[in-house]
Design a protein around this motif. Structure first.
Motif, PDB file in Angstrom:
ATOM      1  N   VAL A 152       0.861  -1.183   0.000  1.00  0.00           N
ATOM      2  CA  VAL A 152       0.000   0.000   0.000  1.00  0.00           C
ATOM      3  C   VAL A 152       0.901   1.238   0.000  1.00  0.00           C
ATOM      4  N   SER A 153       0.769   2.060  -1.017  1.00  0.00           N
ATOM      5  CA  SER A 153       1.623   3.258  -1.143  1.00  0.00           C
ATOM      6  C   SER A 153       0.915   4.482  -0.585  1.00  0.00           C
ATOM      7  N   LYS A 154       1.695   5.312   0.147  1.00  0.00           N
ATOM      8  CA  LYS A 154       1.178   6.569   0.686  1.00  0.00           C
ATOM      9  C   LYS A 154       2.156   7.687   0.332  1.00  0.00           C
ATOM     10  N   ASN A 155       1.633   8.831  -0.064  1.00  0.00           N
ATOM     11  CA  ASN A 155       2.484   9.975  -0.420  1.00  0.00           C
ATOM     12  C   ASN A 155       3.059  10.645   0.833  1.00  0.00           C
ATOM     13  N   ASN A 156       4.305  11.102   0.704  1.00  0.00           N
ATOM     14  CA  ASN A 156       4.977  11.820   1.798  1.00  0.00           C
ATOM     15  C   ASN A 156       5.667  13.038   1.185  1.00  0.00           C
ATOM     16  N   ALA A 157       5.157  14.229   1.515  1.00  0.00           N
ATOM     17  CA  ALA A 157       5.683  15.471   0.928  1.00  0.00           C
ATOM     18  C   ALA A 157       7.054  15.848   1.473  1.00  0.00           C
ATOM     19  N   SER A 158       7.490  15.214   2.561  1.00  0.00           N
ATOM     20  CA  SER A 158       8.820  15.541   3.103  1.00  0.00           C
ATOM     21  C   SER A 158       9.926  14.769   2.407  1.00  0.00           C
TER      22      SER A 158
ATOM     23  N   ARG B  48      10.218   4.950   1.589  1.00  0.00           N
ATOM     24  CA  ARG B  48      10.640   4.213   2.771  1.00  0.00           C
ATOM     25  C   ARG B  48       9.472   3.360   3.267  1.00  0.00           C
ATOM     26  N   ILE B  49       9.834   2.204   3.831  1.00  0.00           N
ATOM     27  CA  ILE B  49       8.827   1.274   4.342  1.00  0.00           C
ATOM     28  C   ILE B  49       8.539   1.629   5.797  1.00  0.00           C
ATOM     29  N   THR B  50       7.285   1.886   6.096  1.00  0.00           N
ATOM     30  CA  THR B  50       6.911   2.197   7.483  1.00  0.00           C
ATOM     31  C   THR B  50       6.297   0.983   8.179  1.00  0.00           C
ATOM     32  N   THR B  51       5.706   0.097   7.419  1.00  0.00           N
ATOM     33  CA  THR B  51       5.172  -1.157   7.984  1.00  0.00           C
ATOM     34  C   THR B  51       5.611  -2.301   7.087  1.00  0.00           C
TER      35      THR B  51
END
Length: 373
Positions: free
Chosen positions: A227-233, A240-243
């Motif tokens: 599952v991909s999520k956008n990160n503006a930073s 990067r993998i968060t989970t």
């Protein structure tokens, strides 16, 4: 000449001639009727007398030899051939003619049948009565009343069973008859084309696919989804993998269809989840602007010349060799000179941004980091 006249003539001759005349009138004659030989001894002047004595009445279509009014002598054979109307249904097409043959095989050998076969061959060149199958035995005696006989001529067909092709000649009337002739049965899942009731024709292709349908249950790994999520930073191109994802397990039942020994279809018909998979969460960078960092285009012409030498002037090149962009920055040089103010890698930055980072590097080391300088 009828029986009554003949009997009168014989009586008159006996009265006039006495015993000696009677002896001369008694004839030892054989009578052949459609090939069946009968003893016809008795008083007779002519063939008509012989026939009358046996109760044989001729029609206009019958043949007799010698003729009915011919005199007979002892030791003579009188031959009678009854005329019969014979109809041959050749592959469903009726052909009728008169024959004096005693049996079917004799009739099939006559000129009349040969003529019929020639007519059929004019429209279907392969039609031949040779080797044909008949509805009554070839040696069957044809009745005087005539007969109708179904005739199936040999057909050239291609029979494909289980993927294997065979060319053969058959006299089967239908596909069902051909399968029976070849000792073949159609299984409940098999596929037959055309249907069993279809008439067999010349140069026909008949296909029997062997089909086996079975079910199989096994425990399998269920891959996790990303599952991909956008990160503006993060800069565009960074992630990067968060989970961390984790595979699951499920018990699945498949319905497997095998056609001619090869799997043609495999479908999940039942599933029980044993361990649910954990989705992997991936943050994807979307940052693309310089966020207020200034652009420095000093020495732009020099940097364009170096870029042409380093990368052919392709400011967004990434060959996978560890060097990126028009000026071929490695990651250490890009990061240490503030490249991340603009992008994660040099090839992801614009020409102006790459020149800005190059000028920062130039302030420290001049053009020495570039072999093309």
């Amino acid at each position: 000449m009828n029986k009554a006249i003949t009997a009168t003539a014989l009586s008159a001759a006996l009265l006039a001639g006495g015993v000696s005349t009677a002896a001369s009138l008694y004839k030892d004659v054989q009578l052949s009727v459609d090939g069946q030989v009968l003893e016809a001894d008795g008083f007779a002047l002519t063939v008509a007398d012989v026939l009358a004595a046996k109760g044989i009445t001729l029609t206009a279509s019958d043949e007799v030899s010698p003729s009915v009014d011919a005199a007979v002598a002892s030791g003579q054979t009188v031959t009678v051939r009854y005329g019969k109307q014979l109809t041959l249904n050749v592959d469903g097409t009726p052909r009728s003619f008169l024959t004096h043959a005693a049996t079917l095989d004799e009739a099939l050998a006559t000129d009349a049948v040969t003529s019929q076969a020639t007519q059929l061959a004019a429209t279907s060149p392969r039609v031949s009565l040779l080797g044909a199958r008949t509805s009554i035995p070839l040696d069957a005696t044809l009745p005087r009343s005539g007969a109708t006989v179904d005739v199936v001529t040999p057909k050239h067909v291609e029979l494909v069973v289980g993927g294997h092709s065979t060319d053969l000649v058959t006299t089967a009337a239908t596909v069902a008859g051909l399968l029976n002739e070849q000792d073949l049965t159609v299984g409940p899942s098999d596929r037959l084309d055309p249907l069993t009731t279809t008439a067999v024709t010349d140069d026909q292709k008949i296909t029997l696919d062997r089909v086996v349908v079975s079910k199989k249950t096994r425990t399998e790994t269920v891959p996790f989804e990303v599952v991909s999520k956008n990160n503006a930073s993060l800069w565009k191109g960074e992630s990067r993998i968060t989970t961390a994802g984790k595979d699951g397990k499920a018990r699945r039942t498949y319905e497997i269809t095998v056609v001619n020994g090869k799997v043609s279809k495999k479908v999940v018909v039942a599933q029980t989840v044993i361990t649910k998979a954990t989705d992997q969460v991936l943050e994807v960078g979307t940052k693309t602007s310089a966020n207020g960092v200034g652009i420095n285009l000093a020495r732009a012409a020099m940097w364009d010349r170096i870029a042409r030498c380093e990368s052919g002037g392709n400011w967004h090149i990434n060959t996978g060799n560890g060097y990126y962009g028009g000026l071929q920055f490695n990651m250490a040089a890009w990061n240490s000179n503030g490249g991340r103010d603009f992008a994660a890698r040099a090839d992801l930055a614009s020409r102006a941004q790459q020149i800005t980072v190059a000028n920062r590097y130039y302030a420290k080391a001049g053009t020495s980091p570039w072999t093309c300088a």
